[in-house]
Structures are given as C-alpha cells and as structure tokens.
Motif scaffolding. Structure first.
Motif, PDB file in Angstrom:
ATOM      1  N   VAL A 149      12.010   2.917  -0.922  1.00 35.64           N
ATOM      2  CA  VAL A 149      13.137   3.738  -0.464  1.00 35.64           C
ATOM      3  C   VAL A 149      12.657   4.884   0.429  1.00 35.64           C
ATOM      4  O   VAL A 149      13.463   5.469   1.162  1.00 35.64           O
ATOM      5  N   THR A 150      11.383   5.211   0.389  1.00 39.46           N
ATOM      6  CA  THR A 150      10.844   6.254   1.261  1.00 39.46           C
ATOM      7  C   THR A 150      10.525   5.711   2.646  1.00 39.46           C
ATOM      8  O   THR A 150      10.801   6.371   3.659  1.00 39.46           O
ATOM      9  N   ASP A 151       9.973   4.495   2.712  1.00 39.19           N
ATOM     10  CA  ASP A 151       9.488   3.954   3.982  1.00 39.19           C
ATOM     11  C   ASP A 151      10.503   3.104   4.732  1.00 39.19           C
ATOM     12  O   ASP A 151      10.336   2.859   5.924  1.00 39.19           O
ATOM     13  N   TYR A 152      11.557   2.639   4.052  1.00 38.47           N
ATOM     14  CA  TYR A 152      12.481   1.694   4.683  1.00 38.47           C
ATOM     15  C   TYR A 152      13.929   2.130   4.467  1.00 38.47           C
ATOM     16  O   TYR A 152      14.266   2.725   3.439  1.00 38.47           O
ATOM     17  N   ASP A 153      14.772   1.798   5.444  1.00 41.11           N
ATOM     18  CA  ASP A 153      16.192   2.129   5.365  1.00 41.11           C
ATOM     19  C   ASP A 153      17.020   0.995   4.767  1.00 41.11           C
ATOM     20  O   ASP A 153      17.996   1.244   4.062  1.00 41.11           O
ATOM     21  N   LYS A 170      15.743   9.051   7.464  1.00 45.07           N
ATOM     22  CA  LYS A 170      15.824   7.694   7.990  1.00 45.07           C
ATOM     23  C   LYS A 170      14.576   7.376   8.812  1.00 45.07           C
ATOM     24  O   LYS A 170      14.136   8.166   9.644  1.00 45.07           O
ATOM     25  N   THR A 171      14.003   6.198   8.568  1.00 44.89           N
ATOM     26  CA  THR A 171      12.781   5.782   9.264  1.00 44.89           C
ATOM     27  C   THR A 171      13.030   4.725  10.330  1.00 44.89           C
ATOM     28  O   THR A 171      12.186   4.514  11.195  1.00 44.89           O
ATOM     29  N   GLY A 172      14.172   4.028  10.242  1.00 44.99           N
ATOM     30  CA  GLY A 172      14.452   2.955  11.193  1.00 44.99           C
ATOM     31  C   GLY A 172      13.740   1.656  10.873  1.00 44.99           C
ATOM     32  O   GLY A 172      13.836   0.696  11.639  1.00 44.99           O
ATOM     33  N   ASN A 173      13.034   1.588   9.744  1.00 40.52           N
ATOM     34  CA  ASN A 173      12.302   0.374   9.356  1.00 40.52           C
ATOM     35  C   ASN A 173      13.066  -0.379   8.268  1.00 40.52           C
ATOM     36  O   ASN A 173      13.786   0.202   7.466  1.00 40.52           O
TER      37      ASN A 173
END
Length: 387
Positions: free
Chosen positions: A274-278, A185-188
C-alpha cells in the motif's frame, strides 16, 4: 491529502498482582456467565418467535433488559459494563449468523470454562501514568492500576479494551478511534499471485513459510505425537495429568511463535504494497473449494491466504489505495500473458505441471506462440492486465 476515521488496536501484556488476578478472573467468569445466560434467553425467544410470529422478536435490547431485571445480589458487585458489552457482542454474533452474505458464519455457541482463553471487555478503561486503570467493582478490597509491558501510543480516543487470560498470562487489546492520512500516490500498480509457501508480485517473491519455521514445526509434530500417545495409553485420565497440561502449553506456545513470525511477515508485506503501489490486483480464491491432498492442504492452510487478503483489504481502505479482486474463474495460470491463449483440456497446467508435454510444475510453455516463462510470473502479468 484525505483524512479518514478508522479503528486501530494495540496489544500489550499485563502484569497484575495476586489481588488483581483474582478480580480479573471474576470479571472473566462474569462475562462468560452473561454470554451463556443471554444466549439461553435468546434461544428461547427465537424458538418462540419461529413458532408464533406474534411473539416479540429477540434482540440484544430485549435480552439485556431481561438480564438486568433479573439480576442476582452478587451481580451488583461486578461491573455492569461487562454485562452490557457481552450482550452487545451476542447481538452482533446473531446478526452475522442471520446475514445471508455470510453463509460460513456459525450460530453463537455457549462458552466453556475449560476454554484456554477467557476474557471480558470494558469501555471505561484508562491509561494513567503508563498503567491500565479499570473501574473498581463494588466490594473489591484490593484494587490497583495494572502495570503493562510497554508504553501505549495514545494516537486517538480509547474506545474498547479487551482483557483476556491465556496460559496464566494476561493481555489487553486497546482499540482507538484515529484519523489516518492517505498515503502519497506513486502512480505504480502491482499484482500478487498467492501460492503455497510464497507470494509473487511485480517486484519479487515473499516467503510465507521461511526456513526458520522448520524447527518449530518439527517440535509441533513431536508434541502432537506425544500427546496423542498419552491419550491412547491413559484414555481420559491423560488430559488431567500435569505432564499432559505442561506439554499442551508448550505446543500452544510453539503455535504462537509460528503465528507471530508469519503475521509479522504478512503485515510488513501488505504495508509495503500500500506504500509503493496505488492499485493492487489479487485473486478472489475460494480456498475451501480447492481439492488437494492432505499434505498440500496443510501447506495451503499455513500460507495464510485469507489473512493476507484481510490485512490488504483494510489497509487499502485506510490509506486510500484501490484493491482489485480478479474473478475466481479468471484463468491467470492457464492464460498466456503474451498472446492471451488459454490452455484447455490435456494442455492445462496442474500442481505437478503437465505430464503430456513433460513440463515442470513451475514452468509455463505456450503452445500457440512458444513463450516460455515462470508460471508465477506469467500469472502476475495476467493479473496486471485487469488494471
């Protein structure tokens, strides 16, 4: 970290020898025979059931038993799994046709031997020493393991193998059951505004129609005109000539090149999302209902809106990310991201901008608060408000 059970596929090219090609072609023909024969039986059972409700309802189980009970002698020399899987797929096609949630799904049709793509499925294939191994049909004199184009990553359990022939080339799709771990999870959060030729999102623009496709589309137009001219001049005889078939293969190869380039772009973009954003917001567009000129509709078709949504949907399920669909009537383009004023009537933005206020097609001007912004960036900001 959550682990999910999913299906992933790998596609490779096959290099069978002359003897294996003959046997693979027989299995392709047998798959088509089973499908067509099963569909004929299913249609008869369905017609009888609609007339008399006391008659047995058609099902894949009943059709399969009918085919097995009436097998000809020559069928025992071919793989039984080809018949079983063909009828299983036929049952899925009928189920989708009768599901009201899929109104655009067509009724199953008969397969043609003239179709450019012929294939079959098996669940008994194995990858041994970097080669594809299939069950030997009864009576086959020459049977070998088939060389493949690249090493297969055996990251799961091999379930189904789809083998097909197209333009005298042989391919195989391997479907694996795998365990996928959710991404960190990135929180973005992000939003994607899809447009003809490009996708706008929080961090920039992705071109779906890059300049490298221009030469390919020019060749496609050239081949299409040549083929049309041959059909006009020679009529039905044109399609039987060797030059016509050769040019049709060139046209199909160019379409494949375009598809490979665009699929690669969309795959990389969706994986990045899908890697950079939740949480990711996209529009629930009804492409079929969009009224455009024939020129704009061609660009709309080439922009791959449906393919983008399909990839993003299953990748979000794979990696534990949330996909939010904005309502198809949500005014992301007409709404001001600053004061939430919505343009109506003569103030609305169109593909050409707004002729009454003399604004350009890519310019958003709010007549309530005076905001001037790129229309795509404004749409992305409005979609982000849905999170």
């Amino acid at each position: 970290m959550e682990v999910k059970f999913m299906i992933k596929s790998q596609k490779v090219r096959l290099y069978p020898n002359r003897h294996m090609k003959e046997n693979l072609d027989k299995l392709c023909d047998y798959r088509r025979f089973c499908w067509n024969h099963g569909l004929a039986i299913w249609n008869d059972m369905y017609d009888l059931y609609t007339i008399d409700s006391t008659s047995p309802r058609p099902s894949a189980y009943a059709v399969r038993n009918e085919l097995v009970a009436n097998k000809a002698d020559w069928q025992y020399n071919l793989s039984a799994r080809t018949l079983q899987l063909a009828i299983a797929d036929l049952g899925k096609a009928w189920k989708n046709f009768l599901t009201k949630a899929k109104p655009d799904w067509g009724k199953p049709t008969f397969k043609s031997k003239r179709a450019p793509r012929q294939g079959f499925k098996t669940d008994r294939a194995k990858v041994v020493n970097g080669k594809l191994r299939l069950d030997r049909p009864c009576g086959a004199k020459y049977w070998y393991d088939i060389r493949i184009s690249k090493n297969i990553d055996l990251f799961g359990t091999l379930r189904i193998t789809n083998i097909y022939r197209e333009d005298d080339k042989y391919w195989a799709n391997f479907f694996f059951d795998v365990n996928l771990k959710s991404k960190i999870k990135t929180g973005n959060n992000s939003a994607v505004d899809v447009n003809v030729g490009h996708f706008n999102y929080t961090n920039g623009i992705i071109r779906t129609l890059p300049k490298q496709l221009d030469d390919l589309y020019q060749q496609i137009r050239f081949y299409q005109k040549k083929l049309a001219h041959k059909r006009i001049v020679n009529g039905r005889k044109a399609t039987k000539s060797n030059s016509y078939r050769a040019m049709k293969i060139k046209l199909r190869n160019n379409y494949h090149k375009v598809a490979y380039i665009q699929h690669d772009l969309v795959h990389k973009f969706t994986t990045k999302l899908v890697t950079d954003y939740d949480k990711i917001v996209i529009e629930d567009l009804s492409v079929k209902d969009m009224k455009m000129s024939h020129v704009a509709s061609k660009g709309l078709h080439r922009s791959m809106f449906g393919y983008f949504r399909q990839l993003l949907s299953y990748k979000c399920r794979w990696y534990g990310k949330e996909l939010i669909l904005a309502d198809k009537y949500y005014p992301s383009t007409q709404r001001c991201s600053k004061c939430q004023h919505i343009k109506t009537g003569n103030d609305k933005l169109t593909l050409q901008g707004n002729t009454n206020h003399k604004t350009r097609h890519n310019e958003y001007v709010c007549y309530n608060c005076g905001l001037v912004l790129d229309r795509d960036k404004n749409a992305v900001a409005n979609l982000l408000d849905l999170i």
